[in-house]
Design a protein around this motif. Structure first.
Motif, PDB file in Angstrom:
ATOM      1  N   ASP A 427     -11.351   4.215 -11.185  1.00  0.00           N
ATOM      2  CA  ASP A 427     -11.380   2.421 -11.824  1.00  0.00           C
ATOM      3  C   ASP A 427     -12.073   1.715 -11.067  1.00  0.00           C
ATOM      4  N   LEU A 428     -12.963   1.367 -10.200  1.00  0.00           N
ATOM      5  CA  LEU A 428     -13.714   0.248  -9.357  1.00  0.00           C
ATOM      6  C   LEU A 428     -13.492  -0.560  -9.374  1.00  0.00           C
ATOM      7  N   ALA A 433     -10.200  -4.525  -6.459  1.00  0.00           N
ATOM      8  CA  ALA A 433      -8.677  -5.814  -6.217  1.00  0.00           C
ATOM      9  C   ALA A 433      -7.500  -5.026  -5.466  1.00  0.00           C
ATOM     10  N   GLY A 434      -7.967  -3.499  -5.112  1.00  0.00           N
ATOM     11  CA  GLY A 434      -6.914  -2.897  -4.351  1.00  0.00           C
ATOM     12  C   GLY A 434      -7.151  -3.120  -2.439  1.00  0.00           C
ATOM     13  N   GLU A 440      -9.493  -9.896   2.296  1.00  0.00           N
ATOM     14  CA  GLU A 440      -8.849 -11.200   3.774  1.00  0.00           C
ATOM     15  C   GLU A 440      -8.931 -11.448   4.939  1.00  0.00           C
ATOM     16  N   ARG A 441      -8.053 -10.392   5.045  1.00  0.00           N
ATOM     17  CA  ARG A 441      -7.847 -10.019   6.642  1.00  0.00           C
ATOM     18  C   ARG A 441      -8.925  -9.818   8.085  1.00  0.00           C
ATOM     19  N   THR A 442      -9.762  -9.022   7.280  1.00  0.00           N
ATOM     20  CA  THR A 442     -11.226  -8.741   8.056  1.00  0.00           C
ATOM     21  C   THR A 442     -11.929  -9.699   7.800  1.00  0.00           C
ATOM     22  N   LEU A 443     -12.137 -10.429   6.640  1.00  0.00           N
ATOM     23  CA  LEU A 443     -13.144 -11.841   7.052  1.00  0.00           C
ATOM     24  C   LEU A 443     -12.866 -13.009   7.386  1.00  0.00           C
ATOM     25  N   HIS A 465     -12.555   7.095  -0.935  1.00  0.00           N
ATOM     26  CA  HIS A 465     -11.941   6.776   0.569  1.00  0.00           C
ATOM     27  C   HIS A 465     -13.324   6.004   0.337  1.00  0.00           C
ATOM     28  N   GLN A 466     -15.246   6.869   0.723  1.00  0.00           N
ATOM     29  CA  GLN A 466     -15.808   6.890   0.793  1.00  0.00           C
ATOM     30  C   GLN A 466     -16.776   5.015   0.655  1.00  0.00           C
ATOM     31  N   PHE A 467     -15.765   5.248  -0.741  1.00  0.00           N
ATOM     32  CA  PHE A 467     -16.360   4.031  -1.237  1.00  0.00           C
ATOM     33  C   PHE A 467     -15.361   3.136  -0.418  1.00  0.00           C
ATOM     34  N   ASP A 468     -14.285   3.029  -0.504  1.00  0.00           N
ATOM     35  CA  ASP A 468     -13.720   1.765   0.137  1.00  0.00           C
ATOM     36  C   ASP A 468     -14.237   1.449   1.273  1.00  0.00           C
TER      37      ASP A 468
END
Length: 752
Positions: A427-428, A433-434, A440-443, A465-468
């Motif tokens: 469920d993309l 959302a996850g 937020e922490r990265t940007l 995992h590759q999608f993340d």
């Protein structure tokens, strides 16, 4: 000429063409004028939004200043005056309190007065007069609202006319509680709404502009140019009131505004307060420049039409002589262009194939080196020969280098489309959302993340995992394109390839032709990552997906991010679309196929064999009890097959140190001979890519004679079609290099 026109078909055609061209010219002029009209309105609307945002921020700060002042006074009231109503009323005769209130009020120009009101509504202290006059305010809305409950924040009253000044006033009040939580009194600040009118008057803006402040239900509080008869009334049109009730910010066209003029209005609700700031301009002033330009363009279009008609009339005399030659020249030019386009397409395919083969081979050799380094580091660390903080730091640096090399290898494999994926129904929308917190922490705080998810989007078939990793890469690229902050929008929608066919294959300005996907018929999930950054010029956009191409400074980017994302989508059966315009940002859309729905209506899930192929941590039994682990390891006999001598020696040393008996083979043929001679071997660990007999071939031959023998196939780049079939068989695991020594030992123990 007229006689020839009536009898000569080519001249009739040129005459018809002339009429058509004139029609196109007139239509084009109308389109240009209409587009210029829309652009003028859009530019004005953007300017209104920008000005409104600034004005709303200033207004909010003015209110917040009073908010902080009222809160500070409430906290400074002595405890003995908070004990009960009578103690609070004694502040009526405190001259020092009066002076403090007066100093606070004079420090903020937007504050008209400060007062203390007892719980029964009687005025206790007042900045305009000492001692305060006898005045009962028990029926004021702020007294009634705060009498029985403490909201924990200031209360903003509805605008009322001041009893003292007769002006429309806004009151901001905060409770002063007794020690047991009851109401002792209130601290109340008054704001003259005419302050905002004076503030708006001081702004230097374009002609036709209007500024207003409303209560959120549409009551007008202040406006410039002033409309005193409308202040205190519901002055907005029904359309504006509806927009304010539904949205915190927006733009609305009002044919009849407060002053009866046709205006375009931008509004914004103040954060934490029920107030709305509006900025508007009359449509007449906005379109004044457009009207003058329209006259010039229309005149130029008319002159061009007349000139074109005369030119066509003159050229008609020569058309018959040149018609045949021009047709032949046009056909030849089209043939040359078609041939050049086909050749360019073939060259692009050849380049991508060559790069794919190169990255696959480099990744294999590189992973062999990483495996040897990782195993050697493990031996040095576990052998107890290194001591001291400097040695430990050196080991940490070396280990981090191995991890970074492994990450680069995964990017190379993704581009070469040779990495082994573990696709599953995902469920993309929930997946995106996850990732929100991590993004937020990265940007950082300067970038606002917005996620739009359509309801009912079917699961997509992709490695989660590759999608993340792909989503994180795109987000980091977007962050780098927005150094001053902005908005990152991630949209998840469903689409049919037939519905999006034109959009997928278009290659107009702002779209990279190398990544306009040609998708097979069927359903897809589209994940669009859009930023509001600097965008890319056409020459950069054309090379954006080329491996190792980057515009970042040396050391800040490998140039493999987009190529990895492109490889992931292609290997998953979808595609990627890249669109960018300088100054308008970049949008990357990933097309991933819908997951197949099983016949029983249940949800697809990865089979157990595929799940078992993923590297797992060492079993707790192998780590928690050293004695038990040593006993188990001593009973294990492993055949290690690896053509690379460095990797074989390093892995053999690791297993030997763990107490595992190891037999070594450098080829599949040698391994078969050892297995036939020694029936006591309990686990086969083999490399995949070996000259002659591959690890897959060896596994099939071994399984014919010893079906239950556990097999671990270790590979630097897994051939997807071959190894996925093998990985579904019980007792066979697919491991990716470089694998940590502890994990390799753990997999061997689990296989038993």
């Amino acid at each position: 000429m007229l006689r020839l026109l009536r009898t000569n078909r080519p001249l009739q055609r040129i005459g018809a063409l002339g009429v058509a061209v004139l029609a196109v010219l007139c239509g084009g002029t109308a389109i240009v004028l209409n587009r210029l009209h829309d652009e003028t309105l859009a530019e004005a609307t953007l300017g209104l939004r920008t000005l409104n945002a600034s004005l709303a921020e200033q207004t909010a700060r003015a209110i917040e200043g009073i908010d902080l002042t009222v809160g500070g006074i409430a906290e400074q009231i002595p405890l003995e005056n908070r004990r009960n109503l009578e103690a609070f009323k004694r502040l009526r005769f405190e001259r020092q309190v009066y002076e403090i209130l007066k100093a606070k009020a004079s420090s903020l120009p937007q504050m008209e007065a400060l007062s203390l009101v007892a719980a029964d509504g009687n005025l206790v202290n007042f900045t305009r007069q000492f001692p305060a006059p006898t005045l009962n305010l028990s029926q004021r809305d702020y007294v009634l609202a705060l009498k029985d409950a403490d909201p924990g924040q200031v209360y903003v009253s509805r605008p009322t006319k001041s009893i003292v000044t007769g002006e429309w006033t806004l009151y901001i009040a905060r409770r002063v509680n007794t020690p047991d939580g009851g109401l002792a009194g209130l601290v109340v600040a008054a704001i003259r709404l005419s302050y905002f009118e004076q503030f708006y008057r001081s702004l230097h803006v374009e002609p036709g502009s209007g500024f207003s402040l409303w209560w959120r239900d549409g009551m007008l509080l202040a406006r410039f140019p002033p409309v005193p008869e409308k202040v205190g009334t519901i002055a907005t049109s029904p359309g504006v009131a509806e927009q304010i009730a539904r949205f915190d910010t927006g733009t609305y066209a009002t044919p009849r505004s407060i002053d009866g003029k046709d205006r375009i209005l931008s509004f914004q609700v103040l954060r934490n307060y029920p107030l709305v700031v509006g900025v508007s301009r009359t449509r007449t002033e906005i379109l004044a420049r457009w009207k003058s330009q329209a006259v010039v363009i229309a005149g130029a279009g008319l002159i061009s039409a007349v000139a074109l008609a005369l030119m066509l009339w003159a050229m008609a005399r020569q058309f018959l002589a040149y018609e045949t030659a021009n047709r032949a020249l046009s056909e030849r030019r089209q043939a040359v262009e078609a041939r050049d386009e086909a050749e360019e397409h073939v060259r692009q395919l050849q380049k991508m194939e060559a790069l794919g083969q190169l990255t696959g081979g480099v990744a294999h050799d590189f992973n062999n080196l990483l495996q040897a380094v990782r195993s050697s580091l493990h031996m040095l660390e576990a052998g107890g020969e290194l001591r001291g903080a400097e040695s430990n730091r050196a080991l940490q640096v070396a280990s981090q280098a191995v991890d970074r090399g492994a990450t680069l290898t995964q990017h190379l494999l993704a581009f070469a489309r040779r990495q082994r994926l573990a696709p599953a129904p995902v469920d993309l929308g929930a997946q995106v959302a996850g990732m929100a917190t991590l993004l937020e922490r990265t940007l950082g705080g300067a970038i606002r993340i917005r996620i739009d998810r359509d309801a009912g989007v079917l699961p997509a078939l992709v490695d989660p995992h590759q999608f993340d990793i792909a989503l994180l890469n795109l987000a980091i690229n977007a962050r780098d394109a927005m150094p001053d902050g902005g908005t990152l929008t991630i949209a998840v929608t469903s689409l049919s390839v037939e519905m999006e066919k034109d959009a997928q294959t278009g290659t107009g300005d702002g779209l990279s032709p190398a990544v306009a996907p040609s998708l097979a018929p069927g359903g897809y999930v589209a994940v669009t990552v859009r930023d509001s950054g600097t965008g890319m010029p056409a020459d950069v956009l054309a090379r954006a997906c080329d491996p190792f191409f980057t515009t970042k400074p040396v050391g800040q980017g490998s140039g493999l991010g987009l190529s990895m994302v492109h490889g992931l989508t292609a290997q998953s059966g979808g595609g990627m679309r890249l669109e960018s315009h300088p100054g308008l940002g970049t949008a990357v859309t990933l097309y991933l196929p819908h997951a197949p729905v099983p016949a029983d209506g249940g949800s697809d899930a990865p089979d157990e064999a595929a799940a078992g192929n993923r590297p797992s941590p060492v079993p707790s039994a192998a780590l928690s009890d050293d004695a038990q682990a040593a006993t188990q390891a001593a009973a294990v006999r492993v055949l290690l097959v690896e053509d690379d001598a460095l990797v074989r020696m390093a892995n053999a040393a690791v297993l030997d140190e763990a107490g595992i008996l190891v037999s070594e083979a450098s080829s599949g043929e040698e391994a078969l001979a050892l297995l036939e001679a020694d029936e006591g071997i309990g686990v086969l660990v083999t490399d995949f890519a070996m000259p002659g007999m591959t690890g897959a071939d060896l596994t099939r031959l071994v399984r014919r004679h010893r079906p239950g023998l556990p097999v671990l196939i270790v590979t630097g780049y897994a051939e997807k079609a071959v190894l996925q079939d093998l990985g579904r068989e019980p007792g066979i695991r697919i491991l990716s290099k470089p694998i940590p020594p502890a994990a390799l030992i753990g997999h061997i123990m689990e296989a038993l």
